[in-house]
Scaffold this active site. Structure first.
Site, PDB file in Angstrom:
ATOM      1  N   SER A 100       0.838  -1.196   0.000  1.00  0.00           N
ATOM      2  CA  SER A 100       0.000   0.000   0.000  1.00  0.00           C
ATOM      3  C   SER A 100       0.878   1.253   0.000  1.00  0.00           C
ATOM      4  O   SER A 100       1.760   1.382  -0.860  1.00  0.00           O
ATOM      5  CB  SER A 100      -0.921  -0.068   1.226  1.00  0.00           C
ATOM      6  OG  SER A 100      -1.936   0.883   1.167  1.00  0.00           O
ATOM      7  N   ARG A 103     -12.174   5.843   9.998  1.00  0.00           N
ATOM      8  CA  ARG A 103     -11.695   4.477  10.112  1.00  0.00           C
ATOM      9  C   ARG A 103     -12.692   3.480   9.529  1.00  0.00           C
ATOM     10  O   ARG A 103     -12.318   2.505   8.878  1.00  0.00           O
ATOM     11  CB  ARG A 103     -11.414   4.141  11.574  1.00  0.00           C
ATOM     12  CG  ARG A 103     -10.917   2.736  11.802  1.00  0.00           C
ATOM     13  CD  ARG A 103      -9.661   2.442  11.020  1.00  0.00           C
ATOM     14  NE  ARG A 103      -8.996   1.245  11.480  1.00  0.00           N
ATOM     15  CZ  ARG A 103      -7.856   0.795  10.986  1.00  0.00           C
ATOM     16  NH1 ARG A 103      -7.244   1.451  10.004  1.00  0.00           N
ATOM     17  NH2 ARG A 103      -7.306  -0.289  11.454  1.00  0.00           N
ATOM     18  N   ASP A 132      -8.560  -6.870  -4.422  1.00  0.00           N
ATOM     19  CA  ASP A 132      -8.183  -5.551  -3.906  1.00  0.00           C
ATOM     20  C   ASP A 132      -8.744  -4.473  -4.823  1.00  0.00           C
ATOM     21  O   ASP A 132      -8.214  -4.214  -5.899  1.00  0.00           O
ATOM     22  CB  ASP A 132      -6.654  -5.462  -3.829  1.00  0.00           C
ATOM     23  CG  ASP A 132      -6.169  -4.163  -3.196  1.00  0.00           C
ATOM     24  OD1 ASP A 132      -7.006  -3.255  -2.952  1.00  0.00           O
ATOM     25  OD2 ASP A 132      -4.959  -4.054  -2.927  1.00  0.00           O
ATOM     26  N   HIS A 189      -7.858  -5.428  -0.077  1.00  0.00           N
ATOM     27  CA  HIS A 189      -6.564  -4.770   0.125  1.00  0.00           C
ATOM     28  C   HIS A 189      -5.820  -5.348   1.327  1.00  0.00           C
ATOM     29  O   HIS A 189      -4.593  -5.398   1.338  1.00  0.00           O
ATOM     30  CB  HIS A 189      -6.806  -3.267   0.314  1.00  0.00           C
ATOM     31  CG  HIS A 189      -5.553  -2.446   0.372  1.00  0.00           C
ATOM     32  ND1 HIS A 189      -4.600  -2.471  -0.631  1.00  0.00           N
ATOM     33  CD2 HIS A 189      -5.085  -1.582   1.305  1.00  0.00           C
ATOM     34  CE1 HIS A 189      -3.607  -1.641  -0.313  1.00  0.00           C
ATOM     35  NE2 HIS A 189      -3.872  -1.098   0.853  1.00  0.00           N
ATOM     36  N   ASP A 190      -6.539  -5.773   2.328  1.00  0.00           N
ATOM     37  CA  ASP A 190      -5.916  -6.342   3.528  1.00  0.00           C
ATOM     38  C   ASP A 190      -5.109  -7.604   3.246  1.00  0.00           C
ATOM     39  O   ASP A 190      -4.366  -8.065   4.123  1.00  0.00           O
ATOM     40  CB  ASP A 190      -6.982  -6.662   4.579  1.00  0.00           C
ATOM     41  CG  ASP A 190      -7.107  -5.542   5.605  1.00  0.00           C
ATOM     42  OD1 ASP A 190      -6.310  -4.587   5.545  1.00  0.00           O
ATOM     43  OD2 ASP A 190      -7.994  -5.627   6.463  1.00  0.00           O
TER      44      ASP A 190
END
Lengths: 399, 399
Positions: free
Chosen positions: A177, A247, A345, A378-379
Site C-alpha cells: 500500500s 476508520r 483488492d 486490500h488487507d
C-alpha cells in the site's frame, strides 16, 4: 536486536522500538526545512560486515516501526488493519508486529540472512516526528502547522536516518500500500542505492475513487468540532467521532464485498428479530464497524491520519517524475522489481501494478508481477503471508 | 394534473405537489400507530373511468413526490443523485422531477396512457409526515421520537393514501433502489391489487457492504454534535457536517470507479501543481464531493436520511416473509415482474435482481430480467432513461 525468543516459532522475539535524532534538517517538497526530526525504528537480524544485507520495510497508513516480533512496551502497538486486527494482541498484553508473518527466521524477509530495518514514517504518531511533536518555534505541538509532507519526504527522511546508521545500500525496500509507494519512490530517488524493491498491493497513483475515499475520511476528521482546526492537543478533546467514521470508511475499503458477506452476512445482533432502533447496531456488521472505530481512535492520532492520507493521495509517479508519463518516470530505475497484487483488492486494484510492470518491461528493466487470487481485498497484503512468502523468498534469493 | 406544457417536449408540464391527510392511523411494524399522517403527492396523466391505468412510482432515499414535470414552487426540489444533479435545475429556478426522463407523454411511463401517482415516502421531509413533522403528543417536531419505519410501513401508507383517492388496483408499481424495494413489497403485501411491478437497480436485501456504507452514513450524522440526539429542530443548528460526509459516502457508492475516473481522473484544481494543503481541495474529485455535500444539506433533513437508510437496511424479503427463503417469500406474488439491473452497479449489483428472477421462475411466475451494460453505477437508474424506456414500454404494453 533482541535475541529470538523460543516461545514463538520463527519469531524475532521480544523487541523494543528505539529512537534516533537526525543531525540535519530534512528538506521537504513544500519548501520547508524540518528540524529537529526524530525517527522511531526497530531492526531485526544482524547487519553483515559488508553492510550489504539491509532490507528496509515501509509501513502503510496506520502502521508504525513495530513490524515484527513481540513488543511488551506498548501493548496497543502493532494491531493491523482488517480481519484479525485484534488477533495480534495476546491475552498477555503483548503485541505482535504488523508484518510479523513476513519478517523473522525462515520467513519471507528472512532475518537469518537479512538485517531488516523498519521506521515509523515522517508525520507519524508512533515516535517519529509528526503533528503531535513539539514545534520548536512555539514550544507546543505542531498540530496543523506541521508541514504537508509527501511520500518523497518520507523517503528522504529514511535516507537521512540510514546515513546515520552507516548504511548506504539497500538490498531491498519493501512494503504494501503506502509502503509500496515508498519502495517505488526509493527506486526513483536513489537508483544507485537500491538493489531491489518489493511492491505489494500498491499503485503508481491512487485512482479517483480511492482519492474520494481518502477525501471523505479527511473531511470526517476535519468536520469534527473537536478537531479544532488541528490544534486539539492539550485541550482534553480529540476528534474521535470523526476519526471513527474515517476508520470505518477505510476499513470497508480495505476489505472486499464477498469477505464482508462471508464474515457477517446479514446476521442480526440479536438473533430473533429486529428491534427498531436507529441509534444502536442491529446487524453484526454494524457492531463490528463501531468496534473497529472505537479501538482505532485509542491508538492513532487524527492529524497523522490526515498527513498520511494526503501524502498517499498526492503520490503520482507520472506527474512527479514523468511529465505525465509513467514510463518516463521509471526510466532511471535500476532496482529489480517484484510486484504482488491481489484479485479482490479494489482500493489498489491489480491494474496499478500491471501498469508499473508494463512500463518497466517497455524500458527493458527486470520486473516480475504476481497476481494472487485471494478474497480479502486490500488487507491481503497483511493476511496472505503464506502465499506471498515463497514469491518474496525466491525473488530475494535471486538478488 | 396541470396540462402539458408546450415548452418541454414530452413533458407533463408545470406541476404542483399536493397534500392529503389520511383519515385513519397507520399501523407500523414496530407496533405503534401513527396519526396524523399527511401524504405529499403528485399525479400525471388522466385516471381512466375504470380506474385501471394507475402506475405508482416510488422514490429512493433522497427523492420526493416531484417525479416529473417542472415545479416552480420549490426550485430546490427534484435534484437527483449523481451526475447531472444540477442539470435539472434550470437557470430559471425551475426544477425538473427526479424521473422526468421516464414519465411523460410517449415516455417509459406514458402519461397519454397511464395515470401516474408519486408520493413522498412516510418518514420523508418533503411534505409527507416524518421526523420533522409535529408530534401531536408534544406539539414539537418528532425528531428521533419519530417511529422507526420499514419499507412495508411506507407501502401501507401508500395503500391508505390510494384508498382515499378511490384507487384499488395498480397497473404497475415502479421504482429504482429503495423504490424497487417498495414495488416488491407491494407485490407481496397486496398480491391481488398489483398487476405488475417494475423493479430497477434493486435487491431482495442489501448486501453486507451496502449495509456498512449505510451504517457509516448514519454514524456520521449521529456523531455530529449538532444532531443533538435527533432533536435539533428549532435550535438553529443542524448536523450539516455529518450529513455532508454521509452524502459524500453515498455519492461515491452511487457511482462506479470507472465513471469517477472518466469524469475527474486525477486532475488538479489548479492545473500547474499541488499547493500542499490538507484543508482545501487539491483535486477536482475532492472539490466535487464537497460541492455535493454542501448542496445536499440545504435540501434534505438528517433525520429523514436516518429513517430511510434504516428502512432500506432492514428490508429483507427472505427474513420478513420466507423464514430465510426468498422463494417462499415470493410464493404469493401474482404480479408480472420486470427487473432491470446495471452492469456497473456495485451497490445494488445484478446478482440481487438475478436472485429475484430465479426465485420467481422457480415458482413458475412471469419474470423478465434485463441487464444493461452501462458505466455509471447505481445512478444508472436515473441516467439511462433511453435504454430503459423501450424495455419498460414493451413490458407495460404486454399487460
Amino acid at each position: 536486536m533482541v535475541p529470538a525468543s523460543t516461545l514463538v516459532s520463527g519469531s524475532v522475539g521480544t523487541v523494543e522500538t528505539r529512537y534516533l535524532d537526525l543531525p540535519d534538517p530534512v528538506r521537504l517538497d513544500c519548501g520547508r526545512d524540518l528540524h529537529p526530526v526524530r525517527v522511531a525504528y526497530e531492526t531485526y537480524g544482524t547487519l553483515s560486515p559488508r553492510r550489504d544485507n539491509v532490507v528496509l520495510v515501509c509501513h502503510a497508513l496506520s502502521g508504525d516501526a513495530h513490524a515484527a516480533g513481540v513488543s511488551t512496551v506498548r501493548p496497543e502497538t502493532g494491531t493491523r488493519d482488517g480481519f484479525g486486527a485484534e488477533d495480534r494482541d495476546g491475552a498477555s498484553g503483548q503485541a505482535l508486529g504488523w508484518w510479523d508473518g513476513m519478517i523473522g527466521p525462515g520467513k519471507a524477509f528472512d532475518t537469518d540472512r537479512f538485517f531488516v530495518v523498519s521506521t515509523n514514517l515522517l508525520g507519524g504518531c508512533r515516535g517519529t516526528t509528526g503533528p503531535s511533536s513539539t514545534d520548536p518555534a512555539t514550544g507546543r505541538p505542531y498540530g496543523s502547522d506541521f508541514p504537508v509532507v509527501t511520500v518523497a519526504d518520507m523517503v528522504r527522511t529514511q535516507r537521512a536516518f540510514l546515513d546515520v546508521l552507516g548504511i548506504e545500500r539497500l538490498a531491498a525496500v519493501a512494503g504494501g500500500s503506502l509502503g509500496g509507494m515508498q519502495a517505488l519512490e526509493w527506486a526513483i530517488l536513489y537508483p544507485d542505492q537500491v538493489d531491489s524493491i518489493v511492491v505489494i498491493a500498491s499503485t503508481p497513483a491512487l485512482h479517483p475513487q480511492g482519492m474520494a475515499w481518502n477525501a471523505i475520511a479527511r473531511e470526517s476528521i476535519m468536520r469534527d468540532p473537536d478537531w479544532q482546526g488541528g490544534h486539539y492537543y492539550g485541550t482534553g478533546r480529540t476528534p474521535d467521532a470523526g476519526m471513527g467514521v474515517a476508520r470505518m470508511v477505510g476499513h470497508v475499503t480495505y476489505l472486499s464485498a464477498p469477505a464482508l458477506h462471508e464474515k457477517f452476512g446479514r446476521r442480526l445482533q440479536f438473533a430473533d428479530d429486529i428491534r427498531y432502533t436507529i441509534t444502536e447496531p442491529e446487524f453484526e456488521v454494524e457492531s463490528y464497524l463501531r468496534h473497529q472505530a472505537d479501538s482505532f481512535v485509542r491508538r492513532f492520532d487524527a492529524n497523522t491520519y490526515l498527513t498520511m492520507s494526503r501524502a498517499l493521495t498526492y503520490f503520482d509517479l507520472a506527474r512527479q517524475y514523468g511529465d505525465g508519463s509513467l514510463t518516463r518516470a521509471l526510466d532511471g530505475v535500476a532496482a529489480r522489481t517484484l510486484l504482488i497484487t491481489f484479485s479482490s483488492d479494489w482500493l489498489y486494484p491489480p491494474s496499478g501494478s500491471e501498469e508499473i510492470d508494463a512500463a518497466l518491461r517497455a524500458l527493458g528493466k527486470p520486473s516480475e508481477l504476481h497476481l494472487i487470487d485471494a478474497p480479502y481485498g486490500h488487507d491481503c497484503f497483511l493476511l496472505e503471508e503464506q502465499r506471498q512468502t515463497p514469491i518474496v523468498r525466491r525473488f530475494l534469493a535471486a538478488g
